[in-house]
Design an enzyme around this catalytic site. Sequence first.
Site, PDB file in Angstrom:
ATOM      1  N   LYS A  33      47.040  43.968  32.637  1.00  0.00           N
ATOM      2  CA  LYS A  33      46.059  44.490  33.125  1.00  0.00           C
ATOM      3  C   LYS A  33      44.945  43.846  33.870  1.00  0.00           C
ATOM      4  CE  LYS A  33      42.360  45.952  30.752  1.00  0.00           C
ATOM      5  NZ  LYS A  33      40.870  45.553  30.790  1.00  0.00           N
ATOM      6  N   SER A  34      44.456  42.783  33.260  1.00  0.00           N
ATOM      7  CA  SER A  34      43.441  41.912  33.737  1.00  0.00           C
ATOM      8  C   SER A  34      43.930  41.217  34.987  1.00  0.00           C
ATOM      9  CB  SER A  34      42.990  40.921  32.909  1.00  0.00           C
ATOM     10  OG  SER A  34      42.549  41.446  31.730  1.00  0.00           O
ATOM     11  N   ARG A  38      42.884  42.365  39.114  1.00  0.00           N
ATOM     12  CA  ARG A  38      42.184  41.386  39.916  1.00  0.00           C
ATOM     13  C   ARG A  38      43.032  41.186  41.130  1.00  0.00           C
ATOM     14  NH1 ARG A  38      40.571  40.179  34.964  1.00  0.00           N
ATOM     15  NH2 ARG A  38      38.745  39.074  34.746  1.00  0.00           N
ATOM     16  N   GLY A 107      36.661  49.227  32.176  1.00  0.00           N
ATOM     17  CA  GLY A 107      35.577  48.122  32.693  1.00  0.00           C
ATOM     18  C   GLY A 107      35.909  47.456  33.683  1.00  0.00           C
ATOM     19  N   SER A 182      31.802  39.475  30.570  1.00  0.00           N
ATOM     20  CA  SER A 182      32.256  38.417  31.569  1.00  0.00           C
ATOM     21  C   SER A 182      32.851  39.099  32.795  1.00  0.00           C
ATOM     22  CB  SER A 182      33.416  37.336  31.024  1.00  0.00           C
ATOM     23  OG  SER A 182      34.518  38.046  30.775  1.00  0.00           O
ATOM     24  N   GLN A 183      32.951  40.439  32.771  1.00  0.00           N
ATOM     25  CA  GLN A 183      33.476  41.083  33.761  1.00  0.00           C
ATOM     26  C   GLN A 183      32.288  41.041  34.870  1.00  0.00           C
ATOM     27  OE1 GLN A 183      34.783  44.873  31.952  1.00  0.00           O
ATOM     28  NE2 GLN A 183      36.749  44.176  31.573  1.00  0.00           N
ATOM     29  N   GLU A 325      39.070  40.505  22.413  1.00  0.00           N
ATOM     30  CA  GLU A 325      40.177  41.487  22.487  1.00  0.00           C
ATOM     31  C   GLU A 325      41.187  41.396  21.828  1.00  0.00           C
ATOM     32  OE1 GLU A 325      43.096  40.463  26.175  1.00  0.00           O
ATOM     33  OE2 GLU A 325      40.975  40.687  26.769  1.00  0.00           O
ATOM     34  N   ARG A 356      33.609  48.358  18.625  1.00  0.00           N
ATOM     35  CA  ARG A 356      34.670  48.137  17.691  1.00  0.00           C
ATOM     36  C   ARG A 356      34.299  47.341  16.307  1.00  0.00           C
ATOM     37  NH1 ARG A 356      38.565  45.452  22.681  1.00  0.00           N
ATOM     38  NH2 ARG A 356      39.371  47.633  23.385  1.00  0.00           N
ATOM     39  N   LYS A 422      45.652  53.574  27.995  1.00  0.00           N
ATOM     40  CA  LYS A 422      44.689  52.855  28.968  1.00  0.00           C
ATOM     41  C   LYS A 422      45.480  51.502  29.343  1.00  0.00           C
ATOM     42  CE  LYS A 422      40.018  51.413  28.571  1.00  0.00           C
ATOM     43  NZ  LYS A 422      40.123  49.904  29.043  1.00  0.00           N
TER      44      LYS A 422
END
Length: 445
Positions: A33-34, A38, A107, A182-183, A325, A356, A422
């Site tokens: 996903k990351s 990007r 996010g 960090s996003q 994560e 969480r 998700k």
Amino acid sequence: MSASTYSPAPRGRWIAPHAAGPLSARLRVPGSKSLTNRELLLAAIADGPGLVTAPLHSDDSARMIDALRALGIGVEEQDGTGDFGPDLRITPGRLTGGGTVDCGQAGTVMRFIAPLAGLADGDVLLTAHETALHRPMGAMIHALRDLGVDVEDHGSWSLPFTIRGRGHIRGGRVEIDASASSQFVSGLLLAAPRFDVGLHLVHTGERLPSMPHIDMTVETLTRRGIKVTRPGPGEWMVEAGVPRARETAIEPDLSNAAPFLAAALVLGGEVSIAGWPTRSTQPGALLPELLGALGAEVHRAGDVLTVRGTGRIRGGEFDLSPVGELAPTVVGLAALAEAPTRITGIGHIRLHETDRIAALAGNLRALGGEAEELEDGIRIVPADLHGGTWPAHHDHRMATTGALIGLRVPGVEIDEIGTTAKTLPEFTQLWERLLASRTPGSETA
């Protein structure tokens, strides 16, 4: 054409399969996903059309695709060679305002699209699912305003807000406290090549979680010809320029592989994940080391990573600040371990889809476990667990942790398995395939 063609995940309550091992499974998991989000963003501001192959098709990536389309970018599906859906062809264009971006629970979308919207001609309203409106955005709003972007948030410092794009952002030096995510850093760095004078970003907070994700951002920029330097700790300089168009293959999502590999420790036997990259900036690349410390034997042959377990799990002390994560999976293993476990460095995961730390501690206690919330972590003391409802709290990683615990504890029922869509809509299908690999004679309760 729809934003994605993945098979919808089942919805509603789901009784986690209770099983006896040992396992002997070989699986593939969908793309990261990351990396997908990007690469989609960088392809949207590149110097020509590009192709993203083997991307993730999930709720989060669909939100990114819809966001780019809302800004005037062409995103089209085309036949691919991957196991989990079509490739994506991206055609850059002039960024246009006048629309709404619904970030859902993603996010990466809310933090990555906000700077991009500042480059659009016209207003862009950013909003999100009601369960994600609490997620921190103040640091991004503050940074964008310091860069000269007009952001109308009615004093809330949170979503929803409107970015009044003027077609360009001057750029220059900006300070930001990205302690919450960090996003914030990645979102600014990704858009920075298209700022008039680039960007000199300085992180001012005491801590910066999930550095591997920032390293991932820098690497994706560098591969597209954008020069990024680091003058000092917590500083990045991005030169102005136009990212090169290219064809980009997306690695498997290594963090999504975590519960499957962890199942080998719970039930014994072995689980292999094919397509494991030789090197990766994904936080999940630290899984072999982490699972080894928990008692697994880890072996690699070519692009296949294999984890072997005996059903016995060690406890210990773990600083998971680079890989927050992965904390839910580690908590699931710790609840079934032979000794107490203390996990620190994860205070920032209180600000994800849910708190969480509180959710994990509360869910374990509801099943008879012993869990103590720490300021930046959690302490778990193994106990005899019993079945019961495992609330997902609108959080995909909470749901997969419940499934992991349910392998050994009968009667664990996740209240909404659909949250896995998700980032991994195929979760239940892959979980069934995992358990179908058990040695003949083993039983499922």
